[in-house]
Design an enzyme around this catalytic site. Sequence first.
Site, short mmCIF file in Angstrom:
data_model
loop_
_atom_site.label_atom_id
_atom_site.label_comp_id
_atom_site.label_asym_id
_atom_site.label_seq_id
_atom_site.Cartn_x
_atom_site.Cartn_y
_atom_site.Cartn_z
N LYS A 23 -26.53 -23.82 -23.75
CA LYS A 23 -25.10 -23.90 -23.46
C LYS A 23 -24.34 -24.63 -24.57
CE LYS A 23 -25.51 -26.10 -19.51
NZ LYS A 23 -26.98 -26.28 -19.45
N ARG A 98 -21.15 -28.43 -11.94
CA ARG A 98 -22.59 -28.45 -11.63
C ARG A 98 -22.84 -28.52 -10.14
NH1 ARG A 98 -24.27 -30.81 -16.93
NH2 ARG A 98 -26.51 -30.96 -17.08
N ARG A 137 -35.45 -30.42 -29.44
CA ARG A 137 -34.07 -30.39 -29.94
C ARG A 137 -33.58 -31.74 -30.46
NH1 ARG A 137 -30.51 -29.00 -24.51
NH2 ARG A 137 -30.67 -31.06 -23.58
N ARG A 171 -31.99 -37.04 -27.75
CA ARG A 171 -31.49 -37.64 -26.52
C ARG A 171 -32.58 -38.35 -25.74
NH1 ARG A 171 -27.92 -33.10 -23.55
NH2 ARG A 171 -28.91 -34.11 -21.78
N ARG A 182 -34.15 -32.75 -14.06
CA ARG A 182 -32.89 -32.05 -14.36
C ARG A 182 -32.98 -30.58 -13.93
NH1 ARG A 182 -32.70 -33.70 -20.41
NH2 ARG A 182 -30.98 -32.23 -20.61
P1 AMP Z 1 -26.06 -32.40 -20.29
O1 AMP Z 1 -25.67 -32.96 -21.61
O2 AMP Z 1 -25.09 -31.34 -19.80
O3 AMP Z 1 -27.49 -31.93 -20.23
O4 AMP Z 1 -25.94 -33.60 -19.23
C1 AMP Z 1 -26.73 -34.76 -19.35
C2 AMP Z 1 -26.67 -35.54 -18.05
O5 AMP Z 1 -25.32 -35.95 -17.79
C3 AMP Z 1 -27.09 -34.76 -16.82
O6 AMP Z 1 -28.51 -34.77 -16.63
C4 AMP Z 1 -26.35 -35.52 -15.73
O7 AMP Z 1 -26.98 -36.75 -15.43
C5 AMP Z 1 -25.03 -35.85 -16.40
N1 AMP Z 1 -24.02 -34.79 -16.22
C6 AMP Z 1 -23.46 -34.00 -17.18
N2 AMP Z 1 -22.56 -33.15 -16.66
C7 AMP Z 1 -22.56 -33.41 -15.31
C8 AMP Z 1 -21.85 -32.85 -14.21
N3 AMP Z 1 -20.97 -31.84 -14.39
N4 AMP Z 1 -22.10 -33.36 -12.99
C9 AMP Z 1 -22.96 -34.38 -12.79
N5 AMP Z 1 -23.68 -34.93 -13.79
C10 AMP Z 1 -23.47 -34.47 -15.04
#
Ligand code: AMP
Length: 228
Positions: A23, A98, A137, A171, A182
């Site tokens: 994404k 989400r 990554r 990360r 996740r």
């Molecule tokens: P990402 O960078 O999109 O993989 O997000 C990393 C982490 O941020 C996720 O595992 C969640 O803990 C939190 N997070 C990101 N976007 C959301 C969202 N829309 N709702 C809830 N938690 C989020």
Amino acid sequence: MDGAQVTATAPVFILLGPPGAGKGTQARMLQDAHGLVQLSTGDLLRAAVAAGTEAGKAAKAVMESGGLVSDEIVIAILKDRLADADCAAGVILDGFPRTTGQAAALDALLADSGQHINAAISLEVDDTAMVARISGRFTCGGCGEGYHDVHKPTAVQGTCDKCGSTNMKRRADDNAETVAQRLKEYHAQTAPLIAYYGDKGVLQSLDAMGEIDAIAATLSGMVKDATG
Ligand code: AMP
């Protein structure tokens, strides 16, 4: 054309898909190709954690465990960012919504500004491939460009192709245990949004297991067709 008209017609795209589906990479490519703004709630939350804001303090442990941050925090962060002037060009939401609560909040926000969702595009991938993808990554700390040890290495090891920075970051939540959590959250909370957007008639899907550039070309066509 005045500012209100620009906002009302600004396109809104959503990229759906599990962690590791690509994404972020694809949203950045669409941003460059179509002049849209990538809005990643993960990036916004990581910035809040780094800045030590109240939202960041509340989100930190949840993010480290691979859980979902509360709808209240995420919606507030997204709403603030959407109000920035650059978002009037149109946005690609990456990692938001989400949950069905977030999707409903987004509908209400867009209704307030006279906008609609042009397309929610689901990136379809094999769960089993995701852990390997994620564990390889890394990101440039200078410009944010995303890379992968196997699928998208830098031309010169350790140096960003785009900005030349040698500050590469991995990360903290890209480890096998957190990734498993996740993925679990994705299937329980986020996958139902595929049906949600299907019912609204805005869902599009594509196979996202192939080459990055081929997927980008398909996505770009979808965005072009759904804009306007
Ligand atoms: P990402 O960078 O999109 O993989 O997000 C990393 C982490 O941020 C996720 O595992 C969640 O803990 C939190 N997070 C990101 N976007 C959301 C969202 N829309 N709702 C809830 N938690 C989020």
